[in-house]
Scaffold this motif. Structure first.
Motif, short mmCIF file in Angstrom:
data_model
loop_
_atom_site.label_atom_id
_atom_site.label_comp_id
_atom_site.label_asym_id
_atom_site.label_seq_id
_atom_site.Cartn_x
_atom_site.Cartn_y
_atom_site.Cartn_z
N TRP A 41 30.49 83.09 38.99
CA TRP A 41 31.83 83.65 38.97
C TRP A 41 31.83 84.88 38.08
O TRP A 41 31.44 84.84 36.91
CB TRP A 41 32.82 82.62 38.45
N TRP A 78 43.64 86.25 35.84
CA TRP A 78 43.16 85.47 36.98
C TRP A 78 44.27 85.00 37.92
O TRP A 78 43.99 84.41 38.95
CB TRP A 78 42.34 84.27 36.50
N ARG A 127 42.08 84.58 41.53
CA ARG A 127 40.66 84.90 41.68
C ARG A 127 39.84 83.98 40.80
O ARG A 127 40.35 83.35 39.87
CB ARG A 127 40.37 86.36 41.35
N ASP A 128 38.54 83.89 41.10
CA ASP A 128 37.65 83.08 40.29
C ASP A 128 37.64 83.59 38.86
O ASP A 128 37.81 84.79 38.61
CB ASP A 128 36.22 83.13 40.86
N ARG A 129 37.41 82.66 37.97
CA ARG A 129 37.49 82.98 36.55
C ARG A 129 36.13 82.73 35.90
O ARG A 129 35.62 81.60 35.91
CB ARG A 129 38.55 82.10 35.90
N SER A 250 37.01 74.09 48.36
CA SER A 250 36.12 74.72 47.40
C SER A 250 34.94 75.38 48.10
O SER A 250 34.42 74.85 49.08
CB SER A 250 35.59 73.67 46.40
N TRP A 320 36.54 78.68 36.28
CA TRP A 320 37.40 78.08 37.30
C TRP A 320 37.15 78.77 38.62
O TRP A 320 36.88 79.96 38.67
CB TRP A 320 38.88 78.28 37.00
N GLU A 321 37.34 78.03 39.69
CA GLU A 321 37.36 78.62 41.02
C GLU A 321 38.80 78.99 41.38
O GLU A 321 39.74 78.26 41.04
CB GLU A 321 36.80 77.63 42.04
N GLY A 322 38.97 80.10 42.06
CA GLY A 322 40.30 80.61 42.34
C GLY A 322 40.96 80.01 43.57
O GLY A 322 41.75 80.69 44.23
#
Length: 375
Positions: A41, A78, A127-129, A250, A320-322
């Motif tokens: 990420w 994010w 968005r991904d973090r 995911s 994190w995933e966004g």
């Protein structure tokens, strides 16, 4: 009205959720695959826009019928909210609580309204973090003010920082001195000792003192991530829960880390953040590690260092995933205009009829539907 603390989510109105994960969601490979690798990420990850549509219907209204719907209240690197629109027969107002700034749509319906409904549509970008230490060049975050530090270290009714909570935090931290090392010790303690309990209603009440006093560390995200946050605060690390909802599958390779379909009722999920010196607010999600351990594979994995779990254990310490939208960071919330009890958090739609908070899982009284789509 006196409520048992572990049953407090009776006061949170939610749709029906399955108590047991279907076998097809658990039937994943028993060895790591190419997909099960720590994601890279990036700090400049692309934005994705989502439209969330929440429709609520109160099927048995009374003389006084009210509904509260959480709104994305975060403006961060994010997540950004674009628009809110709504349709209803009732009198609707955008409200916010005075302590955390949690935003919500509050709707009152006329006494003669036979089928109160409200539809809320929100467009939000996520968005991904990335973890701040993923880059070769460390990011230096501005320091918290003294007031901010006190605020995010303070105990709440559901997040005490004394007694057994502080004792457990100090035992978990041990000899670690740096912020990151202390946070990682607590994170590892949580994923090693807590477990995902599928029979817990909703996301759990987050009553961490009772969890520690009874030794029953089973629960869901609002229990396990609250435990992480409470232990961090007890150890002197500012921390907070972030309540929200998954909006898409995911891309990480784990089915349990995403919404299985565009229909999101029951996809609520909270995450956590901890403030680390020199890095700022860092993303954390030990609860999702325990979810992968319990539900992703045919067997219940007890060791978080198992090769099937290790990639997600690493990735969710700092990233994190966004595919998730955050609503707010509010604890111990008094809803404006409500006559029912204080909420431990605002993550689900809430409804009251004649001052009585509707049961979260009673489809004859209250139901809702949340749908997400790419905008």
């Amino acid at each position: 009205m006196t409520l048992d603390r572990r049953r407090c989510l009776r006061g949170v109105a939610a749709g029906t959720v399955s108590l047991l994960t279907p076998l097809w969601l658990r039937a994943q490979p028993t060895t790591p695959t190419a997909a099960h690798r720590p994601p890279m990420w990036a700090a400049d990850a692309p934005w994705r826009a989502w439209t969330l549509t929440t429709t609520v219907e109160v099927r048995d209204p009374g003389r006084e019928t009210q509904v509260w719907l959480p709104l994305p209240s975060l403006s961060t690197p994010w997540q950004q909210t674009v628009t809110h629109t709504f349709q209803t027969q009732g009198e609707a107002r955008l409200r916010a609580d005075g302590r955390y700034g949690a935003q919500m749509l509050h709707v009152r319906f006329a006494r003669d309204e036979r089928r109160p409904t409200v539809t809320l549509t929100t467009t939000v970008r996520t968005r991904d973090r990335a973890s701040p230490w993923a880059s070769p060049v460390a990011r230096t975050a501005p320091a918290l003010t003294a007031a901010e530090r006190r605020f995010w270290l303070a105990p709440t009714e559901w997040l005490p920082t004394d007694g057994i909570v502080r004792k457990t935090a100090l035992e978990a931290v041990g000899s670690a001195r740096s912020d990151r090392a202390r946070a990682e010790r607590i994170y590892d303690w949580v994923v090693r000792n807590a477990w995902r309990e599928p029979t817990t209603r909703g996301c759990g009440p987050g009553d961490i003192r009772t969890m520690l006093e009874t030794g029953n560390l089973g629960g869901k995200c609002a229990d396990i991530n609250a435990l992480f946050v409470g232990l961090c605060r007890s150890a002197g690390l500012p921390a907070r829960d972030v309540y929200g909802v998954r909006v898409a599958p995911s891309a990480f390779g784990y089915r349990q880390l995403g919404a299985p379909s565009e229909q999101l009722s029951g996809a609520q999920h909270c995450r956590a953040e901890v403030w680390l010196e020199g890095a700022g607010w860092c993303a954390m999600d030990p609860a999702d590690v325990t979810k992968v351990m319990r539900h992703e594979f045919l067997d219940w994995i007890r060791d978080p260092r198992d090769p099937r779990v290790e990639p997600v254990r690493q990735a969710l310490f700092g990233g994190w995933e966004g595919n998730w939208v955050g609503w707010n960071m509010a604890h111990d919330l008094d809803l404006p205009g409500a006559r029912g009890p204080r909420l431990p958090f605002l993550m689900y739609p809430v409804a009251e009829v004649d001052g009585e908070r509707l049961d979260s899982y009673s489809p004859n009284d209250f139901r809702y539907r949340i749908v997400a789509a790419r905008a």
